[in-house]
Write an enzyme that holds these catalytic residues in place. Structure first.
Site, mmCIF file in Angstrom:
data_model
loop_
_atom_site.group_PDB
_atom_site.id
_atom_site.type_symbol
_atom_site.label_atom_id
_atom_site.label_comp_id
_atom_site.label_asym_id
_atom_site.label_seq_id
_atom_site.Cartn_x
_atom_site.Cartn_y
_atom_site.Cartn_z
ATOM 1 N N LYS A 115 -7.044 1.115 -3.526
ATOM 2 C CA LYS A 115 -6.660 0.551 -2.231
ATOM 3 C C LYS A 115 -6.823 1.587 -1.119
ATOM 4 O O LYS A 115 -7.190 1.243 0.005
ATOM 5 C CB LYS A 115 -5.207 0.054 -2.269
ATOM 6 C CG LYS A 115 -4.732 -0.612 -0.973
ATOM 7 C CD LYS A 115 -5.529 -1.855 -0.611
ATOM 8 C CE LYS A 115 -5.129 -2.458 0.730
ATOM 9 N NZ LYS A 115 -3.782 -3.019 0.754
ATOM 10 N N LYS A 150 0.159 4.220 9.182
ATOM 11 C CA LYS A 150 0.765 4.488 7.882
ATOM 12 C C LYS A 150 -0.278 4.708 6.793
ATOM 13 O O LYS A 150 -0.261 5.703 6.059
ATOM 14 C CB LYS A 150 1.707 3.329 7.512
ATOM 15 C CG LYS A 150 2.465 3.498 6.204
ATOM 16 C CD LYS A 150 1.815 2.769 5.030
ATOM 17 C CE LYS A 150 1.848 1.264 5.228
ATOM 18 N NZ LYS A 150 1.297 0.565 4.020
ATOM 19 N N THR A 203 0.852 -1.188 0.000
ATOM 20 C CA THR A 203 0.000 0.000 0.000
ATOM 21 C C THR A 203 0.888 1.237 0.000
ATOM 22 O O THR A 203 1.611 1.501 0.968
ATOM 23 C CB THR A 203 -0.921 0.011 1.228
ATOM 24 O OG1 THR A 203 -1.730 -1.158 1.215
ATOM 25 C CG2 THR A 203 -1.820 1.247 1.214
#
Length: 311
Positions: A178, A246, A102
């Site tokens: 995503k 994150k 990601t």
């Protein structure tokens, strides 16, 4: 696809964490020759014991036709691709990189351009589904790239995923999708934790909360999947708190770039950041509920072994 065709395609998997290990073993079980790469000797030993080859550096994957990058973040992706021991300098022209980590859409686009410049193909191919679906080869892949790259990687994609979404012809689109998923996933986990904290504070039985909500309109996939970790008091990381620190930071930064406010995601980010700051960053992401425990003193279920030890 025949067994001979599978065995002729050499696949490398960089990153043997929960998702990488599951994907590597799924490909192995489907007849591919798979080499796993991880800096952790323990992970390499586990994969070798499963029947795969293991190496310590990405540069040792020079023989691979398809390389999957399943690392934690964009910095690690950059390092394993272009660093001193990176794989890019050693791959034959025409080899395929599946960039599954990601990362920001802008970074995915940049990586695709850099790989194309040296004669390599890239699919921007983030994955979702968790460790169990990785191991069974039932992931969802949100992919973008040129049709030729999909054709080259199709056998691998079919073996690792139940569903492959072709979202566009250029890298960056897959990573954009995503981010939508991660926004929802992070918010749903943080909301599930808050809902459980409220119920516990009101004196409800946590097990009963779970039973009722999973059969009611307030349920979500994340509630159903993560709350059992809370009920068992088991915060062994399947996906860690710091992963959502994150990922939600990427959501936040992308929103800023687009002048789009994301206040709900920002609130979830603050909860995960608080959990990380309290020392729970490496625990399962369901440990975000411990923020509420710290703030209000609610009693969370204990692990069975902890309960035994307290007797």
């Amino acid at each position: 696809m025949s067994q001979d065709q599978q065995q002729s395609q050499q696949v490398g998997v960089i990153g043997l964490g929960a998702m990488g290990m599951g994907t590597a073993t799924a490909l192995l079980s489907r007849g591919f020759q798979v080499t796993g790469c991880d800096i952790a000797s323990g992970a390499r030993e586990v994969f070798s014991a499963a029947g795969g080859k293991s190496v310590a550096t990405p540069a040792e994957l020079a023989h691979c036709d398809v390389v999957l990058v399943i690392v934690v973040n964009g910095q690690q992706a950059e390092e394993v691709l272009f660093g001193a021991q990176g794989v890019v300098a050693h791959l034959a022209p025409g080899s395929v990189i599946l960039q599954c980590a990601t990362v920001a859409p802008s970074q995915a686009k940049q990586l695709g351009e850099r790989l194309s410049a040296v004669g390599l193909w890239m699919l921007d191919a983030p994955i979702s589904g968790g460790a169990a679906k990785a191991k069974s080869g039932d992931l969802s892949v949100m992919a973008s790239g040129q049709p030729e790259v999909f054709n080259k990687a199709q056998r691998v994609l079919d073996a690792m995923a139940a569903k492959v979404y072709r979202l566009g012809d250029i890298p960056g689109v897959g990573s954009s999708m995503k981010l939508v998923n991660q926004l929802l996933a992070g918010v749903h986990i943080a909301t599930a934790a808050e809902a459980m904290a409220l119920g516990i504070r009101m004196g409800l039985d946590p097990e009963v909360i779970y039973e009722v909500i999973t059969h009611s309109a307030g349920n979500s996939w994340m509630f159903e999947n993560r709350v059992p970790h809370i009920l068992s008091g088991d915060y062994t990381p399947l996906s860690a708190v710091d992963i959502f620190v994150k990922d939600l930071n990427i959501v936040h930064q992308t929103g800023r770039e687009l002048s789009l406010a994301t206040p709900v995601a920002a609130s979830a980010l603050q909860q995960f950041t608080a959990a990380s700051g309290a020392g729970f960053g490496r625990e399962d992401d369901s440990a975000v509920i411990k923020v509420y425990q710290r703030l209000s003193g609610i009693a969370l279920p204990e692990a069975a072994n902890d309960a035994e030890g307290a007797k």
